[in-house]
Scaffold this motif. Structure first.
Motif, short mmCIF file in Angstrom:
data_model
loop_
_atom_site.label_atom_id
_atom_site.label_comp_id
_atom_site.label_asym_id
_atom_site.label_seq_id
_atom_site.Cartn_x
_atom_site.Cartn_y
_atom_site.Cartn_z
N ILE A 40 -36.99 -8.76 53.07
CA ILE A 40 -37.59 -8.00 51.97
C ILE A 40 -36.84 -6.68 51.83
O ILE A 40 -36.93 -5.82 52.71
N PRO A 41 -36.09 -6.48 50.75
CA PRO A 41 -35.34 -5.22 50.59
C PRO A 41 -36.28 -4.01 50.58
O PRO A 41 -37.27 -3.99 49.86
N GLY A 42 -35.96 -3.02 51.40
CA GLY A 42 -36.75 -1.80 51.44
C GLY A 42 -38.18 -1.99 51.89
O GLY A 42 -39.06 -1.24 51.47
N ASP A 43 -38.44 -2.99 52.74
CA ASP A 43 -39.80 -3.26 53.21
C ASP A 43 -40.41 -2.01 53.84
O ASP A 43 -39.86 -1.45 54.79
N ASP A 44 -41.56 -1.56 53.28
CA ASP A 44 -42.22 -0.36 53.80
C ASP A 44 -43.36 -0.71 54.74
O ASP A 44 -44.09 0.19 55.20
N GLY A 45 -43.56 -1.98 55.04
CA GLY A 45 -44.59 -2.37 56.00
C GLY A 45 -45.97 -2.58 55.41
O GLY A 45 -46.88 -3.00 56.13
N VAL A 46 -46.15 -2.32 54.11
CA VAL A 46 -47.46 -2.51 53.50
C VAL A 46 -47.71 -4.00 53.29
O VAL A 46 -46.84 -4.72 52.78
N ARG A 47 -48.90 -4.45 53.70
CA ARG A 47 -49.27 -5.85 53.56
C ARG A 47 -50.62 -5.96 52.86
O ARG A 47 -51.49 -5.10 53.02
N ALA A 48 -50.80 -7.01 52.08
CA ALA A 48 -52.05 -7.24 51.36
C ALA A 48 -52.90 -8.25 52.14
O ALA A 48 -52.39 -9.26 52.61
N VAL A 49 -54.19 -7.95 52.27
CA VAL A 49 -55.15 -8.87 52.87
C VAL A 49 -56.16 -9.23 51.80
O VAL A 49 -56.83 -8.34 51.24
N TYR A 50 -56.27 -10.53 51.48
CA TYR A 50 -57.17 -11.00 50.43
C TYR A 50 -58.47 -11.50 51.06
O TYR A 50 -58.44 -12.30 52.00
N VAL A 51 -59.59 -11.03 50.55
CA VAL A 51 -60.91 -11.40 51.09
C VAL A 51 -61.72 -12.04 49.97
O VAL A 51 -61.96 -11.41 48.94
N LYS A 52 -62.15 -13.28 50.20
CA LYS A 52 -62.91 -13.98 49.15
C LYS A 52 -63.85 -14.99 49.80
O LYS A 52 -63.81 -15.23 51.00
N GLY A 53 -64.71 -15.56 48.95
CA GLY A 53 -65.64 -16.58 49.45
C GLY A 53 -66.58 -16.04 50.51
O GLY A 53 -67.07 -14.91 50.43
N VAL A 88 -41.90 -4.03 43.86
CA VAL A 88 -41.58 -4.69 42.60
C VAL A 88 -40.34 -5.56 42.77
O VAL A 88 -40.29 -6.73 42.34
N MET A 89 -39.31 -5.01 43.42
CA MET A 89 -38.07 -5.76 43.60
C MET A 89 -38.28 -6.96 44.52
O MET A 89 -37.58 -7.97 44.41
N ALA A 90 -39.25 -6.86 45.44
CA ALA A 90 -39.52 -7.96 46.37
C ALA A 90 -40.53 -8.94 45.81
O ALA A 90 -40.83 -9.95 46.44
N GLY A 91 -41.06 -8.66 44.63
CA GLY A 91 -42.03 -9.57 44.02
C GLY A 91 -43.47 -9.17 44.25
O GLY A 91 -44.37 -9.98 44.12
N GLY A 92 -43.73 -7.92 44.63
CA GLY A 92 -45.09 -7.45 44.86
C GLY A 92 -45.35 -7.22 46.34
O GLY A 92 -44.51 -7.51 47.19
N THR A 93 -46.53 -6.67 46.64
CA THR A 93 -46.89 -6.43 48.03
C THR A 93 -47.04 -7.77 48.76
O THR A 93 -47.82 -8.62 48.32
N PRO A 94 -46.33 -7.96 49.86
CA PRO A 94 -46.43 -9.26 50.55
C PRO A 94 -47.84 -9.47 51.11
O PRO A 94 -48.45 -8.55 51.64
N SER A 95 -48.34 -10.68 50.98
CA SER A 95 -49.59 -11.04 51.63
C SER A 95 -49.31 -11.35 53.08
O SER A 95 -48.36 -12.09 53.40
N PHE A 96 -50.10 -10.78 53.99
CA PHE A 96 -49.82 -11.02 55.41
C PHE A 96 -50.11 -12.46 55.80
O PHE A 96 -49.29 -13.12 56.42
N PHE A 97 -51.29 -12.97 55.44
CA PHE A 97 -51.68 -14.31 55.87
C PHE A 97 -51.05 -15.38 54.98
O PHE A 97 -51.01 -15.25 53.77
N GLN A 98 -50.58 -16.44 55.64
CA GLN A 98 -49.93 -17.54 54.94
C GLN A 98 -50.65 -18.86 55.27
O GLN A 98 -51.45 -18.94 56.21
N ARG A 99 -50.37 -19.91 54.50
CA ARG A 99 -51.05 -21.19 54.67
C ARG A 99 -50.84 -21.78 56.06
O ARG A 99 -51.73 -22.40 56.62
#
Length: 229
Positions: free
Chosen positions: A89-102, A25-36
């Motif tokens: 990322i303060p307190g980064d716990d290593g959890v990353r989000a992977v979005y699957v679509k299309g 929450v403090m970091a703005g949500g679970t970071p997405s691993f893949f970037q543009r």
């Protein structure tokens, strides 16, 4: 079944929504691993912590997205525990989000069926790799990114078994302590079924040996049905 899609404000259902941690929450949500800007070949591996279906949102307006026929445009969000840590990322716990679509949803279904799954389950090992670019729907649009997925069922259970407590040593008669006692080492237990399961995902004997912490020759012997030494 997947968790229900994000509901509009006023219909929030805490029983089907994965709550983020305080650090997230403090970091703005679970970071997405893949970037543009990721190059082709970028990959991430971890253990599935949660998986849910969400409606896609416009990246600029954050409004829900719909097809021309009014059907919501859905995506699957997989949260995986990784060894990654970001100092920004303060307190980064290593959890990353992977979005699957299309079209990647069909690829995820195929990867799941290959290991007898309907979709990745919590505790499964999960690897996502950016493999290529698809064809842009319209001139001037960015081409869609295509991914491959690899699932290793029950990987969290395997990790727990490998880290299980060692058996208690048997009581020995008391004897005078020697001047210097050499340390003893226990070889990790060899799980032939797990070795063959990892090999079925395309991993080499060297990769399996490093992953399980055992000798490469032992892995090769099991894969070749040779007796262990």
């Amino acid at each position: 079944m997947f968790a229900q899609a994000n509901q509009p404000q006023g219909n929030y259902n805490p029983t089907t929504t994965t709550l983020p941690t305080l650090a997230q929450v403090m970091a703005g949500g679970t970071p997405s691993f893949f970037q543009r800007e990721d190059p082709i070949g970028t990959s991430v591996t971890g253990i599935v912590e949660s998986i849910e279906a969400q409606q896609q949102r416009d990246m600029d307006t954050q409004e829900p997205k719909y097809f021309d026929n009014g059907q919501p445009m859905m995506q699957v969000v997989i949260h995986i525990a990784t060894t990654l840590r970001d100092a920004t990322i303060p307190g980064d716990d290593g959890v990353r989000a992977v979005y699957v679509k299309g079209k990647n949803l069909a690829t995820l279904r195929q990867a799941s069926r290959m290991v007898g799954r309907d979709f990745p389950h919590v505790g499964d090992g999960f690897t996502a790799t950016y493999t290529a670019n698809g064809e842009a729907k319209k001139r001037g649009w960015n081409p869609p990114k295509l991914y491959s997925y690899e699932i290793v069922p029950n990987q969290n259970q395997v990790a727990q078994a490998m880290n299980a407590a060692e058996p208690q040593p048997q009581a020995q008669p008391q004897q005078p302590a020697p001047a210097m006692q050499q340390p003893t080492f226990q070889q990790p237990q060899v799980n032939a079924q797990q070795i063959k399961q990892l090999a079925a995902t395309g991993r080499s004997a060297k990769e399996i040996a490093g992953f399980l912490g055992i000798d490469e020759q032992t892995v090769a012997g099991i894969l070749n049905d040779e007796p262990e030494f």
